[in-house]
Write a protein that holds these residues in place. Structure first.
Motif, PDB file in Angstrom:
ATOM      1  N   VAL A  34       0.833  -1.195   0.000  1.00 38.55           N
ATOM      2  CA  VAL A  34       0.000   0.000   0.000  1.00 38.55           C
ATOM      3  C   VAL A  34       0.871   1.249   0.000  1.00 38.55           C
ATOM      4  CG1 VAL A  34      -1.692   1.329   1.315  1.00 38.55           C
ATOM      5  CG2 VAL A  34      -1.937  -1.147   1.128  1.00 38.55           C
ATOM      6  N   SER A  35       1.943   1.230   0.782  1.00 41.32           N
ATOM      7  CA  SER A  35       2.804   2.411   0.880  1.00 41.32           C
ATOM      8  C   SER A  35       3.504   2.719  -0.439  1.00 41.32           C
ATOM      9  CB  SER A  35       3.839   2.218   1.991  1.00 41.32           C
ATOM     10  OG  SER A  35       4.648   1.091   1.721  1.00 41.32           O
ATOM     11  N   SER A  36       3.926   1.686  -1.188  1.00 40.06           N
ATOM     12  CA  SER A  36       4.595   1.931  -2.465  1.00 40.06           C
ATOM     13  C   SER A  36       3.619   2.515  -3.486  1.00 40.06           C
ATOM     14  CB  SER A  36       5.205   0.640  -3.012  1.00 40.06           C
ATOM     15  OG  SER A  36       4.197  -0.288  -3.378  1.00 40.06           O
ATOM     16  N   LEU A  37       2.353   2.130  -3.389  1.00 38.65           N
ATOM     17  CA  LEU A  37       1.353   2.652  -4.305  1.00 38.65           C
ATOM     18  C   LEU A  37       1.011   4.097  -3.971  1.00 38.65           C
ATOM     19  CD1 LEU A  37      -0.684   2.249  -6.594  1.00 38.65           C
ATOM     20  CD2 LEU A  37      -2.290   1.336  -4.922  1.00 38.65           C
ATOM     21  N   THR A  38       0.775   4.384  -2.705  1.00 36.52           N
ATOM     22  CA  THR A  38       0.363   5.735  -2.307  1.00 36.52           C
ATOM     23  C   THR A  38       1.504   6.738  -2.432  1.00 36.52           C
ATOM     24  OG1 THR A  38       0.849   5.212   0.012  1.00 36.52           O
ATOM     25  CG2 THR A  38      -1.409   4.872  -0.742  1.00 36.52           C
ATOM     26  N   ALA A  39       2.755   6.262  -2.340  1.00 38.35           N
ATOM     27  CA  ALA A  39       3.899   7.179  -2.412  1.00 38.35           C
ATOM     28  C   ALA A  39       4.268   7.528  -3.845  1.00 38.35           C
ATOM     29  CB  ALA A  39       5.111   6.559  -1.711  1.00 38.35           C
ATOM     30  N   SER A  40       3.804   6.744  -4.808  1.00 37.02           N
ATOM     31  CA  SER A  40       4.266   6.918  -6.182  1.00 37.02           C
ATOM     32  C   SER A  40       3.310   7.692  -7.066  1.00 37.02           C
ATOM     33  CB  SER A  40       4.507   5.540  -6.824  1.00 37.02           C
ATOM     34  OG  SER A  40       3.279   4.826  -6.917  1.00 37.02           O
ATOM     35  N   GLY A  41       2.140   8.049  -6.567  1.00 40.75           N
ATOM     36  CA  GLY A  41       1.225   8.735  -7.456  1.00 40.75           C
ATOM     37  C   GLY A  41       0.117   9.472  -6.741  1.00 40.75           C
ATOM     38  N   ARG A  42      -0.709  10.148  -7.536  1.00 34.74           N
ATOM     39  CA  ARG A  42      -1.825  10.921  -7.011  1.00 34.74           C
ATOM     40  C   ARG A  42      -3.103  10.115  -7.132  1.00 34.74           C
ATOM     41  NH1 ARG A  42       0.930  14.153 -10.502  1.00 34.74           N
ATOM     42  NH2 ARG A  42      -0.736  14.216 -12.018  1.00 34.74           N
ATOM     43  N   PHE A  43      -4.016  10.317  -6.213  1.00 37.88           N
ATOM     44  CA  PHE A  43      -5.291   9.619  -6.324  1.00 37.88           C
ATOM     45  C   PHE A  43      -6.248  10.413  -7.198  1.00 37.88           C
ATOM     46  CE2 PHE A  43      -5.536  11.966  -2.239  1.00 37.88           C
ATOM     47  CZ  PHE A  43      -6.628  12.779  -2.491  1.00 37.88           C
TER      48      PHE A  43
END
Length: 409
Positions: A34-43
């Motif tokens: 989850v952290s790698s996904l949330t750190a790499s882009g905008r929602f």
């Protein structure tokens, strides 16, 4: 790994969850989390996914049950089927998807959107293909959503979330200049074209004052200056199909009174600061442009833009107000009406005024569509040279420097 016999304590995050959707896929070089996904882009604003995670049912021998092994009439009884709850039941855990301040503004406009079914929109995407039955529609969707090995899915274009509302306006940020051809202090401002009042004389200035970026990072390099201002809000901007933002950079030298002796007075402005005379000299300058709107939406993205020599003329500004920015700039370049500052560029952000602090980006998000493709390597040099802090031995006034720029028009 057999979790029952392993020393690790593992629990299932079971239940109903409301999850954010991000505009790009996870970085394949990082462990999936989850952290790698949330750190790499905008929602994606106002868009979430409702999922349920449940422990798989087992039989008397503790083997996982599968629907293919059980008659459909027994699925519910054995836990192989559970009816989907309504969102209004309040069972979805949504702490990770609480609306931000910016999303709250988006919701007000999006609540009035017309409802469009998947069946209706598929025919627009499919074009001339005949999709006369639900089975054909399902097959077409499955084909489009199937990911082939080696293919990287496109990122979601955040521009087309909600149509532009002038009340909220535009947000713009000049984050960095890259490989400038001069050393020294760099001042910068931006304005919108039309009207580009800054370039039509001081009598027009009151109608649309240029916006200066001021928070220069003194620890950045002189030829790679960084500004820490972040987004500048520009509300109540009227919609114009071919509106552009004009970014203008200046080289500014600051000399003490004795250093300026012998210089011509008409190329300098003298100010008094703490009983010491300082001379500000404006010499080299460069500019660039970026489109503001797209099909009724505010452009939202991160761009690397090439810099052009000098300042935009009124003729160039008129051309930019008559067509698509990137096409006009390429045309002017071919006609040699503008010239590139070789290897120099700026990094900017633009967004709908309703975006809040959630506008983050990585290097993969930078749009280089404006950059000259044949010499792109010239624009990727690493920062070097002296730092701005070396020029800041004495305190200077940003306000006085801004006033000097305005006196040049």
């Amino acid at each position: 790994m057999n979790l029952d016999s392993s020393p690790y304590q593992v629990s299932l995050n079971d239940g109903a969850h409301q999850l954010r959707i991000f505009h790009n896929s996870p970085c394949p070089d990082q462990p999936f989390s989850v952290s790698s996904l949330t750190a790499s882009g905008r929602f994606v604003p106002c868009a979430t996914l409702l999922v349920r995670l449940l422990k798989a049912p087992v039989n008397s021998s503790h083997q996982t049950l599968q629907r293919s092994m059980v008659p459909q009439t027994n699925w519910t009884k054995l836990g192989l089927f559970q009816a989907r709850p309504d969102y209004s039941d309040g069972v979805y855990y949504s702490d990770s998807a609480k609306p931000s301040a910016g999303e709250s503004c988006f919701y007000e406009a999006m609540a009035n959107r017309s409802v469009v079914s998947v069946r209706e929109i598929v025919h627009q995407f499919a074009g001339n293909k005949t999709l006369s039955t639900d089975n054909k529609i399902s097959s077409w969707i499955h084909q489009k959503l199937s990911r082939l090995p080696g293919n990287i899915p496109q990122t979601f274009n955040l521009t087309y979330v909600s149509r532009y509302i002038a009340t909220y306006g535009v947000k713009f940020a000049l984050d960095r200049a890259i490989n400038l051809p001069w050393v020294g202090l760099t001042m910068a401002h931006f304005c919108f074209n039309p009207p580009a009042a800054f370039y039509y004389g001081s009598q027009w200035m009151k109608y649309d004052y240029p916006i200066f970026v001021k928070a220069l990072d003194v620890n950045s390099f002189q030829q790679w200056p960084t500004w820490l201002d972040g987004f500048k809000s520009c509300p109540h901007r009227a919609y114009h199909e071919y509106s552009t933002v004009i970014i203008h950079l200046y080289k500014s030298n600051v000399n003490s009174n004795k250093d300026a002796l012998g210089q011509k007075e008409d190329t300098h402005r003298r100010v008094t600061l703490k009983k010491e005379h300082l001379h500000y000299t404006l010499r080299s300058e460069a500019w660039t442009a970026l489109h503001v709107f797209s099909r009724g939406y505010c452009n939202t993205g991160v761009y690397q833009l090439p810099l052009y020599q000098g300042a935009p003329s009124q003729v160039i500004l008129h051309f930019l107000s008559q067509g698509k920015c990137i096409s006009i700039m390429n045309s002017l370049l071919r006609k040699e009406m503008i010239k590139l500052v070789e290897g120099a560029s700026v990094l900017v952000r633009i967004a709908d005024g309703r975006w809040d602090g959630e506008f983050r980006y990585t290097i993969q998000d930078i749009d280089q569509s404006y950059m000259p493709k044949d010499v792109l390597d010239l624009y990727s040099k690493e920062p070097s040279g002296g730092k701005i802090a070396e020029l800041m031995a004495r305190e200077t006034s940003q306000q006085q420097a801004e006033q000097l720029v305005l006196e040049q028009i």
